[in-house]
Design an enzyme around this catalytic site. Structure first.
Site, PDB file in Angstrom:
ATOM      1  N   ARG A  50      46.317  28.946  32.225  1.00 55.76           N
ATOM      2  CA  ARG A  50      46.762  30.177  32.898  1.00 55.76           C
ATOM      3  C   ARG A  50      47.279  31.180  31.867  1.00 55.76           C
ATOM      4  O   ARG A  50      47.135  32.393  32.027  1.00 55.76           O
ATOM      5  CB  ARG A  50      47.839  29.880  33.954  1.00 55.76           C
ATOM      6  CG  ARG A  50      48.440  31.134  34.568  1.00 55.76           C
ATOM      7  CD  ARG A  50      49.204  30.911  35.872  1.00 55.76           C
ATOM      8  NE  ARG A  50      49.909  29.650  35.945  1.00 55.76           N
ATOM      9  CZ  ARG A  50      51.021  29.332  35.272  1.00 55.76           C
ATOM     10  NH1 ARG A  50      51.575  30.218  34.454  1.00 55.76           N
ATOM     11  NH2 ARG A  50      51.578  28.146  35.420  1.00 55.76           N
ATOM     12  N   TYR A 103      38.374  53.612  46.330  1.00 53.62           N
ATOM     13  CA  TYR A 103      37.805  52.385  46.886  1.00 53.62           C
ATOM     14  C   TYR A 103      38.696  51.891  48.040  1.00 53.62           C
ATOM     15  O   TYR A 103      39.935  51.854  47.893  1.00 53.62           O
ATOM     16  CB  TYR A 103      37.723  51.349  45.762  1.00 53.62           C
ATOM     17  CG  TYR A 103      37.271  49.981  46.194  1.00 53.62           C
ATOM     18  CD1 TYR A 103      35.949  49.758  46.569  1.00 53.62           C
ATOM     19  CD2 TYR A 103      38.162  48.920  46.232  1.00 53.62           C
ATOM     20  CE1 TYR A 103      35.539  48.507  46.962  1.00 53.62           C
ATOM     21  CE2 TYR A 103      37.749  47.664  46.620  1.00 53.62           C
ATOM     22  CZ  TYR A 103      36.430  47.459  46.987  1.00 53.62           C
ATOM     23  OH  TYR A 103      36.028  46.211  47.381  1.00 53.62           O
ATOM     24  N   ASP A 176      40.210  54.234  37.438  1.00 57.12           N
ATOM     25  CA  ASP A 176      39.319  53.139  37.816  1.00 57.12           C
ATOM     26  C   ASP A 176      37.930  53.526  37.296  1.00 57.12           C
ATOM     27  O   ASP A 176      37.291  54.433  37.827  1.00 57.12           O
ATOM     28  CB  ASP A 176      39.326  52.978  39.342  1.00 57.12           C
ATOM     29  CG  ASP A 176      38.444  51.820  39.813  1.00 57.12           C
ATOM     30  OD1 ASP A 176      37.492  51.451  39.097  1.00 57.12           O
ATOM     31  OD2 ASP A 176      38.698  51.297  40.917  1.00 57.12           O
ATOM     32  N   LYS A 201      31.222  44.347  39.086  1.00 60.24           N
ATOM     33  CA  LYS A 201      30.160  45.330  39.291  1.00 60.24           C
ATOM     34  C   LYS A 201      29.333  45.485  38.004  1.00 60.24           C
ATOM     35  O   LYS A 201      28.724  44.532  37.576  1.00 60.24           O
ATOM     36  CB  LYS A 201      30.781  46.644  39.768  1.00 60.24           C
ATOM     37  CG  LYS A 201      31.878  46.460  40.849  1.00 60.24           C
ATOM     38  CD  LYS A 201      31.348  45.968  42.175  1.00 60.24           C
ATOM     39  CE  LYS A 201      32.433  45.591  43.173  1.00 60.24           C
ATOM     40  NZ  LYS A 201      33.473  46.566  43.430  1.00 60.24           N
TER      41      LYS A 201
HETATM   42  C1  PLP Z   1      34.772  46.617  43.970  1.00 60.73           C
HETATM   43  C2  PLP Z   1      35.723  47.636  43.493  1.00 60.73           C
HETATM   44  C3  PLP Z   1      37.075  47.326  43.310  1.00 60.73           C
HETATM   45  C4  PLP Z   1      37.660  45.982  43.658  1.00 60.73           C
HETATM   46  O1  PLP Z   1      37.158  44.973  42.860  1.00 60.73           O
HETATM   47  P1  PLP Z   1      36.976  43.427  43.329  1.00 60.73           P
HETATM   48  O2  PLP Z   1      36.392  42.776  42.125  1.00 60.73           O
HETATM   49  O3  PLP Z   1      36.081  43.427  44.518  1.00 60.73           O
HETATM   50  O4  PLP Z   1      38.350  42.949  43.676  1.00 60.73           O
HETATM   51  C5  PLP Z   1      37.892  48.326  42.816  1.00 60.73           C
HETATM   52  N1  PLP Z   1      37.427  49.560  42.524  1.00 60.73           N
HETATM   53  C6  PLP Z   1      36.136  49.897  42.702  1.00 60.73           C
HETATM   54  C7  PLP Z   1      35.665  51.262  42.360  1.00 60.73           C
HETATM   55  C8  PLP Z   1      35.241  48.940  43.193  1.00 60.73           C
HETATM   56  O5  PLP Z   1      33.957  49.285  43.383  1.00 60.73           O
END
Ligand code: PLP
Length: 383
Positions: A50, A103, A176, A201
């Site tokens: 961890r 998001y 983000d 992503k």
């Molecule tokens: C998918 C996404 C998130 C969240 O991420 P997870 O891996 O699903 O927890 C945050 N910001 C954006 C722009 C996203 O597309």
């Protein structure tokens, strides 16, 4: 080497061949604990999974090198990264100003999980610098949260301008960077304090590993985020970190193809009579086109499109493609089709963040673009 380029860093940062065997690809350290050479005599600081794991360290080094940050932290999901970041840097009584089309899961985390713990928020139109200036009340707003391009409306926010507003108010600017990726956009260089990612992503890029990341420069903030990462424990597992590292090495070539495929599809969509509006910053009539051209290297693989035939037409197209797969998520090599209002953005239905019901969102993959266009042509013919 001094000043290696993006792709060289993607392939080599944190990827030194294994010193024991010479394995060119650093091994997957699928272990939770590490032998000690006497009590407290750790080998290279490794103690318990961890806290630290060499596979996660390798990903963190790679992420920091690509975002141009001093420190990177890898988590089990994007939302775990966001939660750790906010809890590390804010306290009850603090205020967050975020985009009104962030998001959906980010909005849910801030508004429904963190608000009851005393962190208040305002959701505003981040593409309007004046609106943000008004919303950021100096002394109270501790964090400004930007997503650009935004999801799914593809609005563009001026990172440098918002950074100046945040700095003046003594607030931390978080970007983000999931949609743009560090290949197309470098928020830290534009003045942001922190970059967050859903590495699930584009960074992982193959729809096979969940993860999130926080990248930043300030060592005081880094210490706080590192403490929450360790003390709360939403770390990326070794296998997920290893897959993410592998995916990240090809980010540059993938983003080039995602971008060129998406531009061709956006142009094709623009010429169709069924279409009400195409949301893609690479189109010259997009309101954020000039700004995107300045702060991004290219326009990425995400497109939203609305239909004159309303909700019915959007749903019909979403359910009629064969190469585009109807699924949540984005950023993988394969093309995905999403109906945000019932899928990715169902959590914000009925709120000020609700998405139009005649809209679909495409995550354009790296398949042959002719095949993607004929798939859409075929789906449109069902209207
Ligand atoms: C998918 C996404 C998130 C969240 O991420 P997870 O891996 O699903 O927890 C945050 N910001 C954006 C722009 C996203 O597309």
């Amino acid at each position: 080497m001094t000043n290696p380029g993006f792709n060289t860093r993607a392939i080599h940062a944190g990827q030194t061949p294994d010193p024991t065997t010479g394995a060119v690809i650093p091994p997957l350290y699928q272990t939770t604990t590490f032998a000690q050479d006497g009590i407290g005599k750790l080998r290279n600081g490794y103690e318990y999974g961890r806290g630290t794991n060499p596979t996660r360290d390798s990903l963190q080094t790679q992420l920091a090198a690509l975002e141009g940050g001093e420190h990177a932290f890898s988590f089990s999901s994007g939302l775990a990264a966001e939660d750790a970041l906010i809890r590390a840097l804010l306290k009850p009584g603090d205020h967050i100003v975020m985009g009104n089309d962030v998001y959906g899961g980010t909005y849910r985390l801030i508004d429904r999980v963190l608000a009851p713990w005393g962190i208040s928020n305002a959701a505003v139109d981040m593409s309007s610098v004046e609106t943000v200036r008004t919303a950021v009340t100096a002394g109270n707003t501790r964090m400004v949260w930007v997503e650009t391009p935004s999801n799914p409306m593809m609005k563009i926010t001026d990172i440098a301008a918002i950074a100046a507003i945040a700095r003046e108010a003594g607030a931390i600017l978080v970007v983000d960077n999931t949609f743009a990726t560090p290949y197309l956009q470098q928020p830290l260089a534009l003045g942001a304090d922190v970059v967050v990612h859903s590495t699930t992503k584009y960074i992982g890029g193959h729809s096979d590993a969940s993860g999130g990341a926080v990248v930043l420069n300030d060592s005081g903030m880094a210490e706080k985020v590192g403490f929450i990462q360790f003390a709360v424990g939403a770390v990326s597992a070794p296998m997920e970190a290893w897959l993410t590292t592998r995916g990240l090495k090809t980010l540059g070539v993938r983003m080039d193809r995602h971008s060129s495929n998406a531009l061709a599809i956006a142009k094709w969509l623009t010429g169709r009579s069924e279409v009400e509006r195409v949301y893609y910053p690479g189109l010259t009539d997009h309101p954020g086109h000039q700004l995107a051209a300045q702060q991004m290297k290219n326009f990425g693989g995400m497109i939203s499109v609305s239909f004159k035939g309303g909700e019915k037409a959007a749903r019909k197209v979403a359910e009629s493609t064969t190469v585009f797969t109807l699924a949540e998520s984005l950023g993988g090599i394969e093309s995905l089709m999403n109906y945000p209002s019932e899928m990715t953005h169902a959590s914000v239905k009925g709120t000020e963040l609700a998405v139009p019901e005649n809209l679909i969102r495409l995550s354009v993959g790296i398949e042959d673009v002719e095949d993607l266009i004929s798939d859409l042509e075929q789906a449109f013919s069902s209207l």
